[in-house]
Design a protein around this motif. Structure first.
Motif, mmCIF file in Angstrom:
data_model
loop_
_atom_site.group_PDB
_atom_site.id
_atom_site.type_symbol
_atom_site.label_atom_id
_atom_site.label_comp_id
_atom_site.label_asym_id
_atom_site.label_seq_id
_atom_site.Cartn_x
_atom_site.Cartn_y
_atom_site.Cartn_z
ATOM 1 N N TRP A 1 63.948 -17.779 -45.266
ATOM 2 C CA TRP A 1 63.475 -16.472 -45.433
ATOM 3 C C TRP A 1 65.112 -15.678 -45.609
ATOM 4 O O TRP A 1 65.525 -14.878 -44.399
ATOM 5 C CB TRP A 1 62.625 -15.835 -44.943
ATOM 6 N N LYS B 1 66.945 -11.890 -46.119
ATOM 7 C CA LYS B 1 66.839 -11.009 -47.165
ATOM 8 C C LYS B 1 68.401 -10.628 -47.196
ATOM 9 O O LYS B 1 69.448 -10.443 -45.901
ATOM 10 C CB LYS B 1 66.167 -9.916 -46.306
ATOM 11 N N ASP C 1 49.845 -16.346 -42.087
ATOM 12 C CA ASP C 1 49.948 -17.699 -42.364
ATOM 13 C C ASP C 1 49.347 -18.625 -43.027
ATOM 14 O O ASP C 1 49.097 -19.898 -44.088
ATOM 15 C CB ASP C 1 51.224 -18.628 -41.353
ATOM 16 N N THR D 1 54.703 -21.198 -36.115
ATOM 17 C CA THR D 1 55.588 -21.203 -36.941
ATOM 18 C C THR D 1 56.935 -21.487 -36.040
ATOM 19 O O THR D 1 56.909 -20.210 -35.676
ATOM 20 C CB THR D 1 55.448 -20.348 -38.100
ATOM 21 N N TRP E 1 60.121 -19.805 -36.389
ATOM 22 C CA TRP E 1 61.019 -18.632 -36.811
ATOM 23 C C TRP E 1 62.686 -18.749 -36.321
ATOM 24 O O TRP E 1 62.624 -18.496 -34.990
ATOM 25 C CB TRP E 1 60.501 -17.169 -37.041
ATOM 26 N N GLY F 1 65.067 -6.153 -40.489
ATOM 27 C CA GLY F 1 63.916 -6.168 -40.905
ATOM 28 C C GLY F 1 63.321 -7.390 -40.321
ATOM 29 O O GLY F 1 63.220 -8.475 -41.494
ATOM 30 N N MET G 1 60.512 -9.326 -38.255
ATOM 31 C CA MET G 1 59.092 -10.119 -37.772
ATOM 32 C C MET G 1 58.809 -8.445 -37.290
ATOM 33 O O MET G 1 58.672 -8.555 -35.596
ATOM 34 C CB MET G 1 58.179 -10.802 -37.875
ATOM 35 N N HIS H 1 54.992 -18.540 -33.319
ATOM 36 C CA HIS H 1 53.712 -17.908 -33.883
ATOM 37 C C HIS H 1 53.178 -18.840 -34.601
ATOM 38 O O HIS H 1 52.680 -19.469 -35.224
ATOM 39 C CB HIS H 1 54.089 -16.123 -34.081
ATOM 40 N N HIS I 1 51.572 -10.574 -38.898
ATOM 41 C CA HIS I 1 52.662 -10.315 -39.223
ATOM 42 C C HIS I 1 52.778 -9.477 -40.502
ATOM 43 O O HIS I 1 52.802 -10.153 -41.644
ATOM 44 C CB HIS I 1 53.487 -10.877 -38.339
ATOM 45 N N SER J 1 57.055 -7.845 -42.144
ATOM 46 C CA SER J 1 59.106 -7.454 -42.109
ATOM 47 C C SER J 1 59.140 -6.577 -43.252
ATOM 48 O O SER J 1 58.736 -6.346 -44.474
ATOM 49 C CB SER J 1 59.208 -8.993 -41.617
ATOM 50 N N GLY K 1 61.807 -20.544 -41.422
ATOM 51 C CA GLY K 1 60.125 -20.556 -40.953
ATOM 52 C C GLY K 1 59.616 -21.848 -40.741
ATOM 53 O O GLY K 1 59.151 -22.222 -42.486
HETATM 54 O O1 LIG Z 1 60.834 -13.784 -42.419
HETATM 55 C C1 LIG Z 1 60.699 -12.555 -42.887
HETATM 56 O O2 LIG Z 1 60.165 -11.816 -42.844
HETATM 57 C C2 LIG Z 1 58.910 -13.360 -42.577
HETATM 58 C C3 LIG Z 1 58.486 -14.676 -42.473
HETATM 59 C C4 LIG Z 1 57.145 -14.876 -41.940
HETATM 60 O O3 LIG Z 1 56.122 -13.872 -43.046
HETATM 61 C C5 LIG Z 1 56.832 -16.323 -41.565
HETATM 62 O O4 LIG Z 1 57.746 -16.942 -41.428
HETATM 63 O O5 LIG Z 1 56.015 -16.314 -41.505
#
Ligand SMILES: O=C(O)CCC(=O)C(=O)O
Length: 286
Positions: free
Chosen positions: A92, A94, A107, A120, A122, A133, A135, A187, A193, A195, A208
């Motif tokens: 992920w 950005k 998810d 998950t 992360w 940004g 989550m 999570h 969720h 972001s 993730g």
């Molecule tokens: O990295 C993000 O901003 C979102 C990641 C996400 O939605 C996830 O890992 O389920």
């Protein structure tokens, strides 16, 4: 007795559907992993973003090290037990001042997992505060099962199918899962969720990692691959994935291509079933 999480963290995960921040490895190590990712991208002329962000644990030994890291797996074991498969992994990224966002979603939506026991992890390879940004979650929303999603065509939507929840509770009480490089959040697959954009001057990157207990299967007719990362599998719901030996080697790339194609096929199958089940004709509406 828990291996990594405190009883309070386990209770919080049960109650709220998430827990963070959890220390995994030193900050320098996380930044070095982030640098390895960027060195690869520069050498190959593309970013491991949307369209190229699936299952890099099959391609790179350093991602393999992260998904097997005892601090990650010990915490995951505390939530889903000792026999663990890695079902999926998405990078992920950005970029600095990137408009990219992830809309409200769960998810579980197109994974087709049964039972829906999936967590998950992360793992942050850069700092991920609110400004970058990270989550945002709705605490406790994992307790209400699957909600309706539709497709949002925005080019900035980072989700592979553009899925977005059709109805989000009015003015929900939310929380942010900010993490620093080297930390992770965990999570639940039903947690709502999203972001926002990255408003900082640096690139925000995380992995993730979707872990499931070995007894969980995928409903798709497409038989999928998944890596056994800890314990034993007495169920045989997935074909094994080999660990990478050489970074981006020929054998690694060939297997990765096959595994990602199967995953996409399963996802398409699940999305079609989901659309049929939620179309107006089905009586459930969208
Ligand atoms: O990295 C993000 O901003 C979102 C990641 C996400 O939605 C996830 O890992 O389920």
């Amino acid at each position: 007795m828990a291996r990594k999480l405190t009883q309070a963290q386990i209770d919080r995960y049960e109650r709220d559907g998430y827990v963070h921040p959890i220390d995994v490895f030193p900050r320098d190590q996380a930044l070095a992993y982030g640098a390895a990712l960027e060195a690869f991208e520069q050498g190959h002329g593309f970013q491991l973003g949307k369209g190229h962000n699936f299952k890099p644990h099959l391609l790179f030994t350093w991602v393999d090290a992260i998904v097997h890291h005892p601090a990650v797996l010990d915490a995951v074991e505390d939530l889903i037990g000792p026999d663990i498969r890695l079902f999926h992994l998405s990078v992920w990224p950005k970029n600095a001042h990137d408009a990219a966002f992830v809309p409200w979603h769960q998810d579980a939506t197109y994974f087709g997992l049964e039972p829906t026991e999936h967590v998950t992890a992360w793992v942050a390879l850069s700092d991920a505060p609110i400004a970058a940004g990270c989550m945002e979650v709705i605490p406790g929303s994992h307790k209400k099962g699957q909600h309706l999603h539709h497709v949002d065509p925005s080019p900035h939507n980072l989700l592979s199918r553009g899925q977005t929840m059709s109805a989000v509770p009015d003015q929900p009480r939310t929380d942010f899962m900010a993490v620093n490089a080297g930390q992770m959040s965990l999570h639940h697959t039903y947690l709502m969720h999203r972001s926002g954009p990255n408003n900082t001057d640096y690139r925000r990157v995380g992995l993730g990692i979707s872990y499931i207990p070995a007894h969980v299967r995928c409903r798709s007719t497409t038989r999928l691959t998944a890596m056994l990362v800890r314990g034993t599998d007495r169920h045989g719901h997935f074909d094994d994935e080999p660990r990478p030996v050489v970074d981006y080697g020929d054998a690694e790339r060939a297997f990765h291509e096959k595994a990602v194609a199967l995953f996409r096929q399963s996802n398409t199958e699940q999305a079609a079933q989901y659309d049929a089940a939620t179309s107006p004709a089905s009586g459930r509406g969208r």
